[in-house]
Motif scaffolding. Structure first.
Motif, PDB file in Angstrom:
ATOM      1  N   LEU A  37      -4.531   2.198  -9.081  1.00 18.34           N
ATOM      2  CA  LEU A  37      -3.903   1.353 -10.099  1.00 18.34           C
ATOM      3  C   LEU A  37      -2.513   1.875 -10.449  1.00 18.34           C
ATOM      4  O   LEU A  37      -1.558   1.108 -10.614  1.00 18.34           O
ATOM      5  CB  LEU A  37      -4.792   1.314 -11.342  1.00 18.34           C
ATOM      6  N   TRP A  38      -2.382   3.184 -10.534  1.00 19.69           N
ATOM      7  CA  TRP A  38      -1.090   3.767 -10.905  1.00 19.69           C
ATOM      8  C   TRP A  38      -0.057   3.607  -9.786  1.00 19.69           C
ATOM      9  O   TRP A  38       1.096   3.270 -10.065  1.00 19.69           O
ATOM     10  CB  TRP A  38      -1.274   5.247 -11.261  1.00 19.69           C
ATOM     11  N   VAL A  39      -0.470   3.823  -8.536  1.00 17.94           N
ATOM     12  CA  VAL A  39       0.519   3.656  -7.453  1.00 17.94           C
ATOM     13  C   VAL A  39       0.895   2.183  -7.298  1.00 17.94           C
ATOM     14  O   VAL A  39       2.031   1.854  -6.944  1.00 17.94           O
ATOM     15  CB  VAL A  39       0.017   4.240  -6.117  1.00 17.94           C
ATOM     16  N   GLN A  40      -0.052   1.299  -7.574  1.00 14.32           N
ATOM     17  CA  GLN A  40       0.262  -0.132  -7.524  1.00 14.32           C
ATOM     18  C   GLN A  40       1.202  -0.533  -8.659  1.00 14.32           C
ATOM     19  O   GLN A  40       1.868  -1.557  -8.582  1.00 14.32           O
ATOM     20  CB  GLN A  40      -1.031  -0.953  -7.603  1.00 14.32           C
ATOM     21  N   SER A  41       1.242   0.284  -9.696  1.00 10.62           N
ATOM     22  CA  SER A  41       2.132   0.011 -10.825  1.00 10.62           C
ATOM     23  C   SER A  41       3.494   0.682 -10.664  1.00 10.62           C
ATOM     24  O   SER A  41       4.295   0.697 -11.604  1.00 10.62           O
ATOM     25  CB  SER A  41       1.476   0.494 -12.129  1.00 10.62           C
ATOM     26  N   GLY A  42       3.737   1.259  -9.490  1.00 11.56           N
ATOM     27  CA  GLY A  42       5.066   1.788  -9.208  1.00 11.56           C
ATOM     28  C   GLY A  42       5.257   3.258  -9.504  1.00 11.56           C
ATOM     29  O   GLY A  42       6.399   3.728  -9.591  1.00 11.56           O
ATOM     30  N   TYR A  43       4.172   4.026  -9.629  1.00 13.47           N
ATOM     31  CA  TYR A  43       4.269   5.457  -9.905  1.00 13.47           C
ATOM     32  C   TYR A  43       3.925   6.280  -8.667  1.00 13.47           C
ATOM     33  O   TYR A  43       3.044   5.904  -7.875  1.00 13.47           O
ATOM     34  CB  TYR A  43       3.287   5.873 -11.011  1.00 13.47           C
TER      35      TYR A  43
ATOM     36  N   VAL B  11      -2.147  16.844  -3.860  1.00 10.00           N
ATOM     37  CA  VAL B  11      -2.026  15.586  -3.124  1.00 10.00           C
ATOM     38  C   VAL B  11      -1.006  14.709  -3.832  1.00 10.00           C
ATOM     39  O   VAL B  11      -1.118  14.470  -5.044  1.00 10.00           O
ATOM     40  CB  VAL B  11      -3.371  14.851  -3.032  1.00 10.00           C
ATOM     41  N   LEU B  12      -0.028  14.239  -3.087  1.00 12.42           N
ATOM     42  CA  LEU B  12       1.004  13.351  -3.628  1.00 12.42           C
ATOM     43  C   LEU B  12       0.795  11.959  -3.050  1.00 12.42           C
ATOM     44  O   LEU B  12       0.830  11.765  -1.837  1.00 12.42           O
ATOM     45  CB  LEU B  12       2.399  13.860  -3.269  1.00 12.42           C
ATOM     46  N   TYR B  13       0.574  10.986  -3.943  1.00 15.56           N
ATOM     47  CA  TYR B  13       0.371   9.595  -3.550  1.00 15.56           C
ATOM     48  C   TYR B  13       1.665   8.828  -3.836  1.00 15.56           C
ATOM     49  O   TYR B  13       2.213   8.919  -4.941  1.00 15.56           O
ATOM     50  CB  TYR B  13      -0.784   8.970  -4.340  1.00 15.56           C
ATOM     51  N   TYR B  14       2.117   8.070  -2.865  1.00 16.32           N
ATOM     52  CA  TYR B  14       3.374   7.337  -2.994  1.00 16.32           C
ATOM     53  C   TYR B  14       3.162   6.001  -3.690  1.00 16.32           C
ATOM     54  O   TYR B  14       2.085   5.397  -3.572  1.00 16.32           O
ATOM     55  CB  TYR B  14       3.984   7.101  -1.617  1.00 16.32           C
ATOM     56  N   PRO B  15       4.196   5.495  -4.375  1.00 15.12           N
ATOM     57  CA  PRO B  15       4.084   4.162  -4.991  1.00 15.12           C
ATOM     58  C   PRO B  15       3.890   3.089  -3.916  1.00 15.12           C
ATOM     59  O   PRO B  15       4.415   3.217  -2.797  1.00 15.12           O
ATOM     60  CB  PRO B  15       5.422   3.974  -5.715  1.00 15.12           C
ATOM     61  N   ALA B  16       3.147   2.054  -4.270  1.00 17.81           N
ATOM     62  CA  ALA B  16       2.917   0.975  -3.305  1.00 17.81           C
ATOM     63  C   ALA B  16       4.206   0.260  -2.938  1.00 17.81           C
ATOM     64  O   ALA B  16       4.322  -0.281  -1.833  1.00 17.81           O
ATOM     65  CB  ALA B  16       1.901  -0.014  -3.878  1.00 17.81           C
TER      66      ALA B  16
ATOM     67  N   TRP C  89       0.855  -1.186   0.000  1.00 16.93           N
ATOM     68  CA  TRP C  89       0.000   0.000   0.000  1.00 16.93           C
ATOM     69  C   TRP C  89       0.888   1.232   0.000  1.00 16.93           C
ATOM     70  O   TRP C  89       2.106   1.128  -0.104  1.00 16.93           O
ATOM     71  CB  TRP C  89      -0.944  -0.006   1.210  1.00 16.93           C
ATOM     72  N   SER C  90       0.303   2.376   0.073  1.00 13.76           N
ATOM     73  CA  SER C  90       1.110   3.590   0.043  1.00 13.76           C
ATOM     74  C   SER C  90       0.496   4.622   0.955  1.00 13.76           C
ATOM     75  O   SER C  90      -0.418   4.330   1.725  1.00 13.76           O
ATOM     76  CB  SER C  90       1.218   4.112  -1.386  1.00 13.76           C
ATOM     77  N   LYS C  91       0.958   5.822   0.862  1.00 11.52           N
ATOM     78  CA  LYS C  91       0.435   6.910   1.677  1.00 11.52           C
ATOM     79  C   LYS C  91       0.192   8.126   0.781  1.00 11.52           C
ATOM     80  O   LYS C  91       0.628   8.165  -0.369  1.00 11.52           O
ATOM     81  CB  LYS C  91       1.412   7.269   2.790  1.00 11.52           C
ATOM     82  N   ALA C  92      -0.492   9.118   1.343  1.00 13.96           N
ATOM     83  CA  ALA C  92      -0.753  10.363   0.622  1.00 13.96           C
ATOM     84  C   ALA C  92      -0.409  11.540   1.522  1.00 13.96           C
ATOM     85  O   ALA C  92      -0.606  11.475   2.739  1.00 13.96           O
ATOM     86  CB  ALA C  92      -2.220  10.434   0.189  1.00 13.96           C
ATOM     87  N   GLU C  93       0.112  12.597   0.916  1.00 11.54           N
ATOM     88  CA  GLU C  93       0.453  13.783   1.688  1.00 11.54           C
ATOM     89  C   GLU C  93       0.237  15.026   0.832  1.00 11.54           C
ATOM     90  O   GLU C  93       0.136  14.955  -0.403  1.00 11.54           O
ATOM     91  CB  GLU C  93       1.902  13.718   2.169  1.00 11.54           C
ATOM     92  N   LEU C  94       0.175  16.165   1.486  1.00 14.62           N
ATOM     93  CA  LEU C  94       0.000  17.434   0.799  1.00 14.62           C
ATOM     94  C   LEU C  94       1.347  18.049   0.454  1.00 14.62           C
ATOM     95  O   LEU C  94       2.296  17.958   1.223  1.00 14.62           O
ATOM     96  CB  LEU C  94      -0.795  18.412   1.678  1.00 14.62           C
ATOM     97  N   VAL C  95       1.397  18.668  -0.729  1.00 15.97           N
ATOM     98  CA  VAL C  95       2.584  19.382  -1.170  1.00 15.97           C
ATOM     99  C   VAL C  95       2.172  20.816  -1.483  1.00 15.97           C
ATOM    100  O   VAL C  95       1.214  21.040  -2.222  1.00 15.97           O
ATOM    101  CB  VAL C  95       3.213  18.724  -2.415  1.00 15.97           C
ATOM    102  N   ASP C  96       2.898  21.770  -0.917  1.00 14.00           N
ATOM    103  CA  ASP C  96       2.617  23.182  -1.161  1.00 14.00           C
ATOM    104  C   ASP C  96       3.464  23.718  -2.311  1.00 14.00           C
ATOM    105  O   ASP C  96       4.603  23.293  -2.503  1.00 14.00           O
ATOM    106  CB  ASP C  96       2.910  24.001   0.097  1.00 14.00           C
ATOM    107  N   TYR C  97       2.908  24.680  -3.037  1.00 14.01           N
ATOM    108  CA  TYR C  97       3.634  25.339  -4.117  1.00 14.01           C
ATOM    109  C   TYR C  97       2.938  26.664  -4.405  1.00 14.01           C
ATOM    110  O   TYR C  97       1.930  27.009  -3.764  1.00 14.01           O
ATOM    111  CB  TYR C  97       3.676  24.462  -5.378  1.00 14.01           C
ATOM    112  N   THR C  98       3.444  27.405  -5.356  1.00 14.95           N
ATOM    113  CA  THR C  98       2.882  28.694  -5.726  1.00 14.95           C
ATOM    114  C   THR C  98       2.350  28.624  -7.148  1.00 14.95           C
ATOM    115  O   THR C  98       3.003  28.086  -8.040  1.00 14.95           O
ATOM    116  CB  THR C  98       3.939  29.804  -5.634  1.00 14.95           C
TER     117      THR C  98
END
Length: 934
Positions: free
Chosen positions: A710-716, A667-672, A648-657
């Motif tokens: 599906l994408w995070v499970q595929s390593g992205y 929202v940034l989702y990490y690869p599984a 599984w993976s995790k999700a976190e917030l990323v700030d930018y301008t």
């Protein structure tokens, strides 16, 4: 039938015959030892993933039910006794209804998901089935061929319509004795809400209809009404034994039907007392006018009937003469103009529409809406005592907001601002309408929005020039409510180039009419009609938490400000969610506020009990129960316990301008399979604002082609940024924002900057197609059903939106171009993908459905032709007979897999398939489709 009981921690299983066997079981969640390998998620396992589909309470609050379902289509219902703790699990049940006396439930049955899928694939029909289940005795009664069902007001009887070979039949069941009585050819029925009396409509084979009144206590049945045409509705009037019946009336001279209304009074005492509104028979309206079925409302005292009056069209009764007639019409700006009218001049009339640039509404839009020229239905009221009709809507007013229990109402006229309105910039003159005599009076001019009258009909609120105003009807004066406050009640963050930015919202009037609530960016404010200073009820701005009144705090559209109000809360930047409560004038207290998505799905209005979902990206959305406003919380479900077996993976917030210099988040989702220190490819999904989805639990799906899991499970890595657009420069500003957003993620150190992909659909498809012409930060892009030529699309009409022109959508809507193409051609060129094709260095895969009624698929063809001519790497996927989104499962799965292959080739270096790198002849494509399963 499989039924499972659980009392405390005891599980009891039952068979089809409800023979119960008691077993003791233990449920242990999957546990893994340190270093144990977790499985990757594969398509064959997607079907078992579960979600909570709904919940409900019995009226007395002693029972709660929760429905869960799998991706494969299985549905199960858990029924829990909140006093004893006893639980019952019903398999293959997808709905429940409690009897008013809390003694029975109706359980709507379904089939296992795989069986349902097979039925759908062959176009079969599913027989409607249900169980009657006794909450006290635990008995079940099976009901098949069920069409509709409803308990009587006290639950003593159950009415059910069932489908039979000879038509529908109505069964009335005595719930205590089990005895049933049946009536044939019943089309529909309605219980009285106060007493055990029932109306039902019978239609015989000749098409004649009649309404019967049935008393199941005495067994008496009486003919109430009969008709040789269609009944539109039969409706019991609130808190009475009166009923209103609407039925069609035909005139062979005209194509359209009209309607008449019959009101039967005191049906618990007999069927003799009735009043009728039949305007043609009474000589109240002309023959070419008709009463519309929509909009018929009766005042609570029964004295006034509101309805809409419209014109109807004559039928031709004889062949037109072969002559050329002339009509004289006053044409704007040209005085009297002769119009030729050809009657059967040739043997066959042409297939023709005539469009004119002065059309207020496009001709095809008129055709699909059934408009007769530019005439609109006019609102009227019938006074039963005076037996007369009063028109409430004259030639000036375009609409009257009917409040059937008020003397005065508001209406508006948009005519003075008609041209602005045609292109998305709406203003209104607001009028006060007297329902007693039909007279109206203009109150205010050129407002952007107005809201309902106060309960005492003395005030109303409107929005103009970025301020809220209150209008005092007696004094005929307006007062600025918000202009002097150092708080924004207008959404200044909204980037659509409208002359009036949208307000955060008028919430509603207090029951006593002495105050009303408005939303600011963070808070709910109470304003007073007597001029007292407004007060902030929530104080959310301090911590940047957004408070909004939960709709359960409103009763009949009015707000009880004497008691505690219930609020939903969300952190603007933290994305924490929850609920709060507080009495106006006292401090608000957070009841629950967590780093999760808290969402109420059921509430018992009698007891205040709540079922809510608690979820996040890595937390399945289980159902929880609270009876004390979240002080204690009981978990009702344990879905997807097997998730612990998988990567599984995790999700976190990323700030930018943003390109506009404003703070934004994604929202940034990490690869599984994430391992710190390694570099990974990333897919960036774009649309508009997406960071609110931080706590959404993702379900795997084989046919959701933009599936994050599906994408995070595929390593992205997957990144979903919030977008902001510059008016007149949406594409260019999107590119600059994405450069900043992706740069912020790359700076974290986990993403390979050379292996970032872009993807989006519709408006996101526009960005995914255009942005690669402005920047080379993306190694590949996938665009679905997007715009590519802002000039041609601006000048198109959209069937999906009633054949409306795209002008307003383009100027002040999603495209935000602000002006017409000829007023700023350089901006349209600079933001059109096909006009920037020379700058494209990124491989693009573009998907269209050739039946898209939203964004014409020619937009994809234009991109294809431009890329082909410019020698760019481009693949166009054309799915036949598909619309703006793919609807057929085979196409959904195919597109999902082609996305994975496209990014696999360009972001991971996987072996490409031949269609990605070169031309495949049509004959070869067809051969492959014919041999798809070989």
């Amino acid at each position: 039938m499989n039924i499972y009981f659980k009392k405390g921690r005891l599980l009891m299983a039952g068979s089809l015959h409800v023979l119960f066997v008691f077993l003791i079981v233990s449920s242990v969640a999957a546990q893994h030892l340190p270093g144990e390998d977790l499985k990757p998620l594969t398509p064959s396992e997607y079907g078992k993933w579960e979600s909570v589909r709904g919940a409900d309470f019995s009226k007395d609050g002693n029972w709660v039910s929760v429905i869960t379902g799998t991706n494969e289509g299985d549905r199960n219902l858990k029924l829990k006794n909140l006093r004893s703790g006893e639980e019952v699990l019903f398999e293959n049940v997808n709905g429940i209804e409690y009897s008013p006396d809390n003694q029975w439930v109706i359980l709507r049955r379904t089939l296992p998901g795989k069986d349902m899928q097979r039925i759908r694939e062959v176009g079969g029909e599913l027989e409607s089935r249900a169980w009657l289940y006794s909450l006290r005795e635990k008995d079940t009664v099976t009901v098949n061929n069920l069409k509709k069902y409803e308990f009587s007001n006290d639950g003593a009887f159950l009415a059910m319509t069932k489908t039979r070979d000879h038509g529908n039949s109505l069964l009335i069941r005595n719930m205590k004795s089990g005895r049933e009585i049946s009536f044939g050819n019943v089309q529909r029925f309605e219980w009285n809400s106060e007493k055990n009396i029932l109306l039902f409509l019978i239609e015989n084979q000749k098409g004649d209809s009649e309404i019967q009144l049935y008393d199941p206590v005495t067994g008496s049945i009486q003919l109430l009404d009969n008709h040789d045409g269609e009944y539109v509705s039969m409706q019991w009037l609130e808190n009475s034994s009166d009923v209103m019946i609407i039925k069609e009336t035909e005139d062979d001279t005209f194509k359209e039907v009209s309607h008449k209304v019959v009101i039967y009074k005191d049906l618990d005492k007999g069927v003799d007392k009735k009043i009728v509104f039949d305007p043609h028979q009474q000589g109240l309206i002309d023959a070419d006018q008709r009463v519309m079925a929509d909009g018929i409302k009766l005042s609570a005292d029964g004295d006034r009937l509101f309805f809409n009056l419209y014109y109807r069209t004559k039928k031709y009764t004889e062949s037109p003469k072969e002559v050329l007639d002339t009509l004289v019409a006053d044409t704007e700006g040209h005085g009297d103009v002769v119009k030729p009218v050809f009657h059967n001049k040739h043997d066959e009339a042409p297939d023709l529409q005539i469009w004119h640039s002065k059309d207020k509404v496009l001709v095809p839009a008129q055709r699909v809406s059934g408009m007769k020229g530019f005439k609109k239905p006019r609102t009227a009221v019938y006074n039963f005592g005076k037996q007369e009709i009063t028109l409430l809507q004259d030639e000036v007013l375009e609409k009257v907001n009917v409040e059937e229990d008020q003397r005065f109402m508001l209406g508006y006229d948009e005519t003075p601002y008609e041209r602005e309105g045609m292109f998305g910039r709406h203003y209104y003159d607001v009028y006060l309408v007297d329902a007693g005599n039909g007279k109206n009076k203009k109150l205010v001019e050129k407002v952007s929005k107005y809201y309902e009258l106060s309960p005492d009909e003395n005030f109303f609120i409107y929005l103009k020039n970025n301020r809220f105003f209150i209008y005092d009807i007696a004094e005929e004066i307006s007062q600025d409510l918000t202009g002097h406050l150092e708080v924004s009640f207008i959404d200044e963050h909204n980037d659509h180039p409208l002359p009036q930015k949208p307000a955060y919202g008028f919430v509603g009037w207090a029951e006593d009419g002495r105050s009303f609530l408005l939303n600011s960016e963070f808070d709910v404010w109470q304003f007073f009609v007597d001029g007292r200073a407004p007060r902030n009820l929530t104080n959310g701005k301090k911590d940047q938490n957004i408070f909004r009144l939960d709709f359960t705090a409103k009763d009949g559209g009015l707000i009880d400000t004497r008691n505690k109000l219930f609020y939903a809360v969300e952190g603007k930047w933290t994305k924490r969610t929850g609920y709060a409560a507080g009495k106006p004038g006292s401090a608000v207290k957070n009841l629950i506020f967590e780093d999760a998505g808290i969402r109420r799905i059921a509430r018992n209005d009698q007891t205040g009990q709540i079922v809510y979902i608690r979820s996040s990206y890595d937390i399945p959305g289980d159902a929880f129960y609270t009876a004390d406003r979240f002080i204690t919380n009981e978990q009702l479900t344990s879905i997807n316990e097997f998730q612990g077996d998988y990567q599984w993976s995790k999700a976190e917030l990323v700030d930018y301008t943003t390109s506009q210099g404003h703070r934004a988040q994604g929202v940034l989702y990490y690869p599984a399979n994430y391992s710190k220190g390694e570099k990974y490819p990333m897919i960036t999904y774009v649309y508009e604002k997406l960071s609110h989805g931080l706590h959404n639990y993702m379900q795997p799906s084989e046919n959701d082609y933009y599936n994050t899991l599906l994408w995070v499970q595929s390593g992205y890595f997957v990144f979903k940024p919030d977008m902001e657009f510059e008016a007149g420069n949406p594409g260019v500003s999107a590119a600059r924002t994405l450069e900043n957003a992706v740069g912020a993620v790359v700076q974290k150190g986990d993403v390979d900057a050379e292996k970032v992909g872009l993807i989006g659909h519709s408006w996101g498809g526009y960005q995914a197609g255009f942005v690669p012409t402005q920047t080379d930060i993306f190694a590949a892009s996938v665009a679905g059903a997007g715009l590519t030529n802002l000039i041609s699309m601006n000048l198109a009409v959209t069937p999906a939106f009633g054949w409306r022109p795209e002008n307003d959508h383009f100027e002040v809507g999603q495209e935000r171009m602000e002006v017409a193409p000829w007023m700023a051609p350089e901006k349209y060129v600079a933001n059109s993908t096909v006009m920037q094709i020379d700058n494209l260095n990124t491989p693009v895969m573009f998907m269209v459905g050739d039946a898209d009624a939203n964004v014409n698929w020619s937009q994809g063809v234009e991109y294809y032709n431009a890329a082909r001519r410019a020698g760019k790497e481009f693949v166009l996927l054309v799915y036949e007979n598909e619309g703006h989104s793919l609807s057929r499962k085979n196409n959904q799965i195919d597109y999902q897999q082609r996305i994975l292959k496209w990014f696999g080739y360009h972001l991971k270096g996987e072996q490409p398939e031949d269609w990605m790198t070169g031309s495949v002849p049509y004959s070869e494509q067809q051969e492959r489709l014919r041999n798809w399963n070989d």
